[in-house]
Design an enzyme around this catalytic site. Sequence first.
Site, PDB file in Angstrom:
ATOM      1  N   HIS A  83      18.891  43.611  36.283  1.00 37.72           N
ATOM      2  CA  HIS A  83      18.402  44.626  35.350  1.00 37.72           C
ATOM      3  C   HIS A  83      19.260  45.888  35.400  1.00 37.72           C
ATOM      4  O   HIS A  83      19.562  46.491  34.365  1.00 37.72           O
ATOM      5  CB  HIS A  83      16.953  44.974  35.673  1.00 37.72           C
ATOM      6  N   TYR A  93       9.951  48.164  29.218  1.00 32.12           N
ATOM      7  CA  TYR A  93       8.883  47.327  29.755  1.00 32.12           C
ATOM      8  C   TYR A  93       7.649  47.251  28.862  1.00 32.12           C
ATOM      9  O   TYR A  93       7.094  46.158  28.662  1.00 32.12           O
ATOM     10  CB  TYR A  93       8.523  47.783  31.168  1.00 32.12           C
ATOM     11  N   GLU A 135      14.129  49.417  40.630  1.00 30.93           N
ATOM     12  CA  GLU A 135      15.325  49.691  39.823  1.00 30.93           C
ATOM     13  C   GLU A 135      15.722  51.156  39.884  1.00 30.93           C
ATOM     14  O   GLU A 135      16.915  51.486  39.904  1.00 30.93           O
ATOM     15  CB  GLU A 135      15.081  49.236  38.383  1.00 30.93           C
ATOM     16  N   TYR A 188      28.581  40.335  41.681  1.00 31.75           N
ATOM     17  CA  TYR A 188      29.218  40.149  40.377  1.00 31.75           C
ATOM     18  C   TYR A 188      29.379  41.486  39.670  1.00 31.75           C
ATOM     19  O   TYR A 188      28.734  42.478  40.014  1.00 31.75           O
ATOM     20  CB  TYR A 188      28.379  39.207  39.495  1.00 31.75           C
ATOM     21  N   SER A 215      31.095  36.612  38.744  1.00 34.00           N
ATOM     22  CA  SER A 215      31.226  36.822  40.188  1.00 34.00           C
ATOM     23  C   SER A 215      32.618  37.328  40.527  1.00 34.00           C
ATOM     24  O   SER A 215      33.619  36.868  39.963  1.00 34.00           O
ATOM     25  CB  SER A 215      30.970  35.513  40.943  1.00 34.00           C
ATOM     26  N   PRO A 286      32.142  33.183  43.894  1.00 34.41           N
ATOM     27  CA  PRO A 286      31.498  34.034  44.893  1.00 34.41           C
ATOM     28  C   PRO A 286      31.727  33.549  46.314  1.00 34.41           C
ATOM     29  O   PRO A 286      31.836  34.359  47.240  1.00 34.41           O
ATOM     30  CB  PRO A 286      30.012  33.970  44.511  1.00 34.41           C
TER      31      PRO A 286
END
Length: 423
Positions: A83, A93, A135, A188, A215, A286
Amino acid sequence: MLSQKSIQIIKSTVPLLEKYGVEITSLFYKNMFEAQPQFLNIFNHSNQRNQKQPVALANTILQSAIHIEKLNEINLMPIVHKHVALGITPEMYPIVGAHLLGAMKTVMQDEATPEIMAAWTEAYRAVAQAFMDAEEDLYFETEEQIGGWKDTREFVVDRIEEETPLIKSFYFKAYDGKEIATYIPGQYITVKITLPGDGVDVPTDKMRTYVRHYSLSDKPNDEYYRISIKKELGKNTPNGIVSNHFHNNIKVGDVVPMSVPAGDFVVNNDSETPILLICGGVGINPLFSMLKETLVQQPDRKINFIFSTHCESSQPFKEELKQLEDDYKETGNLKINLVYSENQGHINKEIIEKYSTQHVDQAEIAETDVYICGPVPFMMQVNKDLLQLGFHKENVHYELFGPLTPVLEENQMLRGVKNIIEN
């Protein structure tokens, strides 16, 4: 925390979600994109067309209902990182919630009683608040770190290297010449590319921003970011829009906006237990970063690297892998095993057993840290084989490219029960 009454009501909706889940999520996305077209710049629409996204979200909602009393045990961080990479804000949201709950009511009709809708509204608000809190912390952390930033920052393509006929490595340096944020191997970066519409989801005469996560494929350094992109050629499906754009059009000197490195699929370099890295195809990216950094940070740690690909010509990083093998030959701690399915067949239990136990004894198998990345069928088979060989499920970590779907067993799958907004 949800009330006990709401928990019981939500659990009672499991049969309804099993029956209507994908229909609900498909309608949710359809209605939301029609009402909020700006969300087209966040979601990957190829995952809408092939139903991966609606199916993944339907499974997430179903598993959330089944395990609703364990919501506080769920690790939110994989989706929190995603996010933040996408620039999700608190204002989104309520919009998502309104469309999701509205789709539930529309599809389930009279079966969506006021009590059921009230319980799911309470659950959504609780989950949304947990995401927003996490977040907010991560936005602050990533922006305040040395070389960090918020939203997007411009990077210039410094060089391009062809790894295989279908994989190219792109090296990016900061356009402003300032410091760049470090990252943990396994993370990433997120690129944002604005292109004409594909004629399917967006008309060709309109521009659309495509967002993709890639990645990082090299060990951390303070000069550049490297991503290694496979040119996705569709089989009875459209070619990958962004991957083909990179291969066909991006050149040295081009500027690409990107978000700060993110992701919680990261190597644990605080542990001294053996490490097993198993990757297939472009899933090497990765894990190759993990391999290179672990060799620098922990040269005495036992490392086993198993890479499966079709043939030698489809193997990226040939010279780098050979150099690593030569550099660490004397220590005896590094084992690199290449599995070409063209000659050896697809990776299986016998191959994993042969290579994964080369320089670890039976007692060490149970404590070995395992990282898997590759196509979903590949990861499911590898995970099953590893558990049968005695590797512990708590030590098995995986990365999935695309919408989250259950790869491992139920208790591990709880790691994937985490998203309402998912790319």
